[in-house]
Scaffold this active site. Structure first.
Site, PDB file in Angstrom:
ATOM      1  N   LEU A  17       0.789  -1.222  -0.203  1.00  0.00           N
ATOM      2  CA  LEU A  17      -0.089   0.160  -0.092  1.00  0.00           C
ATOM      3  C   LEU A  17       0.799   1.156  -0.015  1.00  0.00           C
ATOM      4  CD1 LEU A  17      -2.473  -1.462   2.472  1.00  0.00           C
ATOM      5  CD2 LEU A  17      -2.930  -1.125   0.414  1.00  0.00           C
ATOM      6  N   PRO A  18       0.083   2.618  -0.260  1.00  0.00           N
ATOM      7  CA  PRO A  18       1.242   3.634  -0.470  1.00  0.00           C
ATOM      8  C   PRO A  18       1.917   3.996   0.764  1.00  0.00           C
ATOM      9  CG  PRO A  18      -0.959   3.826  -1.629  1.00  0.00           C
ATOM     10  CD  PRO A  18      -1.112   2.627  -0.804  1.00  0.00           C
TER      11      PRO A  18
ATOM     12  N   LYS B 282      15.147   0.021   4.582  1.00  0.00           N
ATOM     13  CA  LYS B 282      14.408   0.609   3.141  1.00  0.00           C
ATOM     14  C   LYS B 282      14.752   1.986   3.259  1.00  0.00           C
ATOM     15  CE  LYS B 282      12.070   0.970  -0.275  1.00  0.00           C
ATOM     16  NZ  LYS B 282      12.318   0.684  -1.668  1.00  0.00           N
TER      17      LYS B 282
ATOM     18  N   THR C 124       6.426   0.827   2.093  1.00  0.00           N
ATOM     19  CA  THR C 124       7.380   1.443   2.490  1.00  0.00           C
ATOM     20  C   THR C 124       6.811   2.393   3.617  1.00  0.00           C
ATOM     21  OG1 THR C 124       8.688   1.265   0.690  1.00  0.00           O
ATOM     22  CG2 THR C 124       9.368   3.077   2.327  1.00  0.00           C
TER      23      THR C 124
ATOM     24  N   LYS D  23       7.876  10.684  -0.468  1.00  0.00           N
ATOM     25  CA  LYS D  23       7.528  10.320   0.950  1.00  0.00           C
ATOM     26  C   LYS D  23       8.756   9.510   1.513  1.00  0.00           C
ATOM     27  CE  LYS D  23       6.067   6.041   0.880  1.00  0.00           C
ATOM     28  NZ  LYS D  23       5.526   4.733   0.959  1.00  0.00           N
TER      29      LYS D  23
HETATM   30  P1  NAD Z   1       0.614   2.501  -6.176  1.00  0.00           P
HETATM   31  O1  NAD Z   1       0.078   3.669  -5.914  1.00  0.00           O
HETATM   32  O2  NAD Z   1       0.991   1.892  -7.698  1.00  0.00           O
HETATM   33  O3  NAD Z   1      -0.275   1.079  -5.845  1.00  0.00           O
HETATM   34  C1  NAD Z   1      -0.824   1.244  -4.390  1.00  0.00           C
HETATM   35  C2  NAD Z   1      -2.069   0.415  -4.490  1.00  0.00           C
HETATM   36  O4  NAD Z   1      -2.853   0.591  -3.139  1.00  0.00           O
HETATM   37  C3  NAD Z   1      -3.316   0.859  -5.466  1.00  0.00           C
HETATM   38  O5  NAD Z   1      -3.690   0.187  -6.330  1.00  0.00           O
HETATM   39  C4  NAD Z   1      -4.337   1.371  -4.622  1.00  0.00           C
HETATM   40  O6  NAD Z   1      -5.500   1.356  -5.160  1.00  0.00           O
HETATM   41  C5  NAD Z   1      -4.162   0.657  -3.531  1.00  0.00           C
HETATM   42  N1  NAD Z   1      -4.816   0.946  -2.177  1.00  0.00           N
HETATM   43  C6  NAD Z   1      -4.725   2.077  -1.594  1.00  0.00           C
HETATM   44  N2  NAD Z   1      -5.348   2.264  -0.320  1.00  0.00           N
HETATM   45  C7  NAD Z   1      -6.007   0.826  -0.237  1.00  0.00           C
HETATM   46  C8  NAD Z   1      -6.956   0.395   0.524  1.00  0.00           C
HETATM   47  N3  NAD Z   1      -7.303   1.173   1.712  1.00  0.00           N
HETATM   48  N4  NAD Z   1      -7.450  -0.652   0.394  1.00  0.00           N
HETATM   49  C9  NAD Z   1      -6.808  -1.503  -0.893  1.00  0.00           C
HETATM   50  N5  NAD Z   1      -6.107  -0.915  -1.446  1.00  0.00           N
HETATM   51  C10 NAD Z   1      -5.712   0.219  -1.567  1.00  0.00           C
HETATM   52  O7  NAD Z   1       2.096   2.126  -5.311  1.00  0.00           O
HETATM   53  P2  NAD Z   1       3.121   1.185  -5.760  1.00  0.00           P
HETATM   54  O8  NAD Z   1       4.101   1.960  -6.664  1.00  0.00           O
HETATM   55  O9  NAD Z   1       2.657  -0.251  -6.240  1.00  0.00           O
HETATM   56  O10 NAD Z   1       3.659   1.413  -4.150  1.00  0.00           O
HETATM   57  C11 NAD Z   1       3.350   0.675  -3.063  1.00  0.00           C
HETATM   58  C12 NAD Z   1       4.331   0.562  -1.774  1.00  0.00           C
HETATM   59  O11 NAD Z   1       5.596  -0.074  -2.228  1.00  0.00           O
HETATM   60  C13 NAD Z   1       4.562   1.949  -1.454  1.00  0.00           C
HETATM   61  O12 NAD Z   1       4.787   1.958  -0.147  1.00  0.00           O
HETATM   62  C14 NAD Z   1       5.942   2.313  -2.272  1.00  0.00           C
HETATM   63  O13 NAD Z   1       6.817   3.179  -1.443  1.00  0.00           O
HETATM   64  C15 NAD Z   1       6.702   1.085  -2.151  1.00  0.00           C
HETATM   65  N6  NAD Z   1       7.546   0.693  -3.292  1.00  0.00           N
HETATM   66  C16 NAD Z   1       7.378   1.046  -4.677  1.00  0.00           C
HETATM   67  C17 NAD Z   1       8.371   0.890  -5.456  1.00  0.00           C
HETATM   68  C18 NAD Z   1       8.062   1.268  -7.224  1.00  0.00           C
HETATM   69  O14 NAD Z   1       8.827   1.069  -7.653  1.00  0.00           O
HETATM   70  N7  NAD Z   1       6.882   1.515  -7.252  1.00  0.00           N
HETATM   71  C19 NAD Z   1       9.692   0.137  -5.191  1.00  0.00           C
HETATM   72  C20 NAD Z   1       9.619  -0.169  -3.943  1.00  0.00           C
HETATM   73  C21 NAD Z   1       8.734  -0.048  -3.113  1.00  0.00           C
END
Ligand code: NAD
Length: 296
Positions: free
Chosen positions: A65-66, A171, A96, A246
């Protein structure tokens, strides 16, 4: 093979869930985005109508999740994961989030007879898709041992960092390096441009010299040298500017509360805040090269 509830099917969670299905696990998925759920169902998952349904009758619940507030809101309350998971279920949070929020989530889980690890990820969407993520795991030896075979289906480096929160600490430190190095690599390409040095030549040389780093060789911020990098698709995220911002904020909060000195991390946070405030929060974080090139 295990029954797994999976919540959060975005840029990272979507391909991670697909890899668990490929590894033979039985997935129940939930996301606020119907489009993301439909993709996972096409890949072989079953649909959970609610968070509670995703948490019931499974051995593990994975969340991607975000931010911390999303993880706690999904865990807490009568309709949340913790109240609905059977005793012994292990919660794996790969978002994260703040070290303190990760510890709070783990305490909540443990108080209700559940296992819990913070297991944030590194490797970007490329690594999530290829199943080659690095997981940094915080939790007890026992929870780590139970979780490792599941994480194996999504990553190639699974490292036990320490007790609850240690994965998030690793992280935050790692991503501070990433934010700073992306700006440094971007500056170098923009300097090269003004000096008349071809971007491909700089890449060929620096990737074999002491400037070599992930931001250069895997995620090159200019189009051309690394065909899979977001620079080749108009900087579509990937890892969004606001996600990097973030993480840099998390690092600065942690530095302030622990007394660490992190001036480069502070500058990276300011530069990403500036770029985000220009309306670019949804771009891939490597697009900061455009700001350094003089674009808004
Ligand atoms: P994203 O915004 O693409 O995905 C987040 C998902 O969570 C979305 O599909 C959203 O609809 C869902 N969501 C939000 N609130 C919700 C809820 N209450 N119930 C159900 N679903 C919900 O984000 P991402 O890029 O996939 O990143 C996710 C996490 O991974 C973050 O914490 C980010 O910091 C971490 N991360 C991302 C990357 C990257 O390259 N994108 C790399 C490493 C870590």
């Amino acid at each position: 093979m295990a029954k797994i509830g999976f919540i959060g099917l975005g840029n990272m969670g979507g391909p991670m869930a697909a890899n668990l299905i490929k590894a033979g696990h039985d997935l129940k998925v939930f996301d606020l985005s119907e489009e993301s759920v439909a993709k996972a169902v096409d890949a072989g998952a079953s649909r959970a109508a609610t968070i509670a349904e995703a948490a019931k009758d499974v051995a593990f619940v994975v969340t991607v999740l975000p931010a911390g507030k999303h993880v706690l809101s999904v865990y807490e309350g009568p309709d949340g994961v913790v109240a609905n998971a059977a005793a012994g279920t292990v919660l794996i949070d790969s978002s994260t989030i703040e070290v303190d929020a990760a510890r709070k989530a783990a305490e909540l889980a443990k108080a209700n007879g559940l296992g819990a690890v913070d297991a944030p990820i590194s490797g970007g969407v490329t690594g999530a898709t290829a199943g080659t993520l690095t997981f940094m795991v915080g939790g007890s030896d026992d929870d780590f041992a139970r979780t490792e075979p599941i994480l194996d289906g999504m990553g190639s480096n699974i490292i036990h960092a320490g007790t609850s929160g240690a994965g998030q600490a690793a992280k935050i430190c790692n991503n501070m390096v990433l934010g700073v190095s992306m700006i440094a690599v971007s500056e170098a390409f923009m300097l090269a441009k003004r000096l008349g040095l071809d971007a491909q030549k700089l890449f060929d040389i620096s990737s074999k010299a002491s400037g070599q780093c992930w931001s250069l060789t895997t995620y090159c911020p200019v189009p051309g040298p690394v065909p899979s990098s977001p620079a080749n698709r108009d900087y579509q995220a990937g890892f969004a500017v606001d996600m990097m911002l973030k993480d840099l904020k998390l690092a600065q909060q942690a530095a302030a509360s622990s007394g660490a000195t992190t001036p480069m991390g502070a500058l990276a946070e300011s530069l990403y805040a500036l770029y985000s405030n220009g309306g670019n929060g949804g771009m891939d974080f490597s697009a900061i090269v455009k700001m350094l090139d003089g674009e808004k």
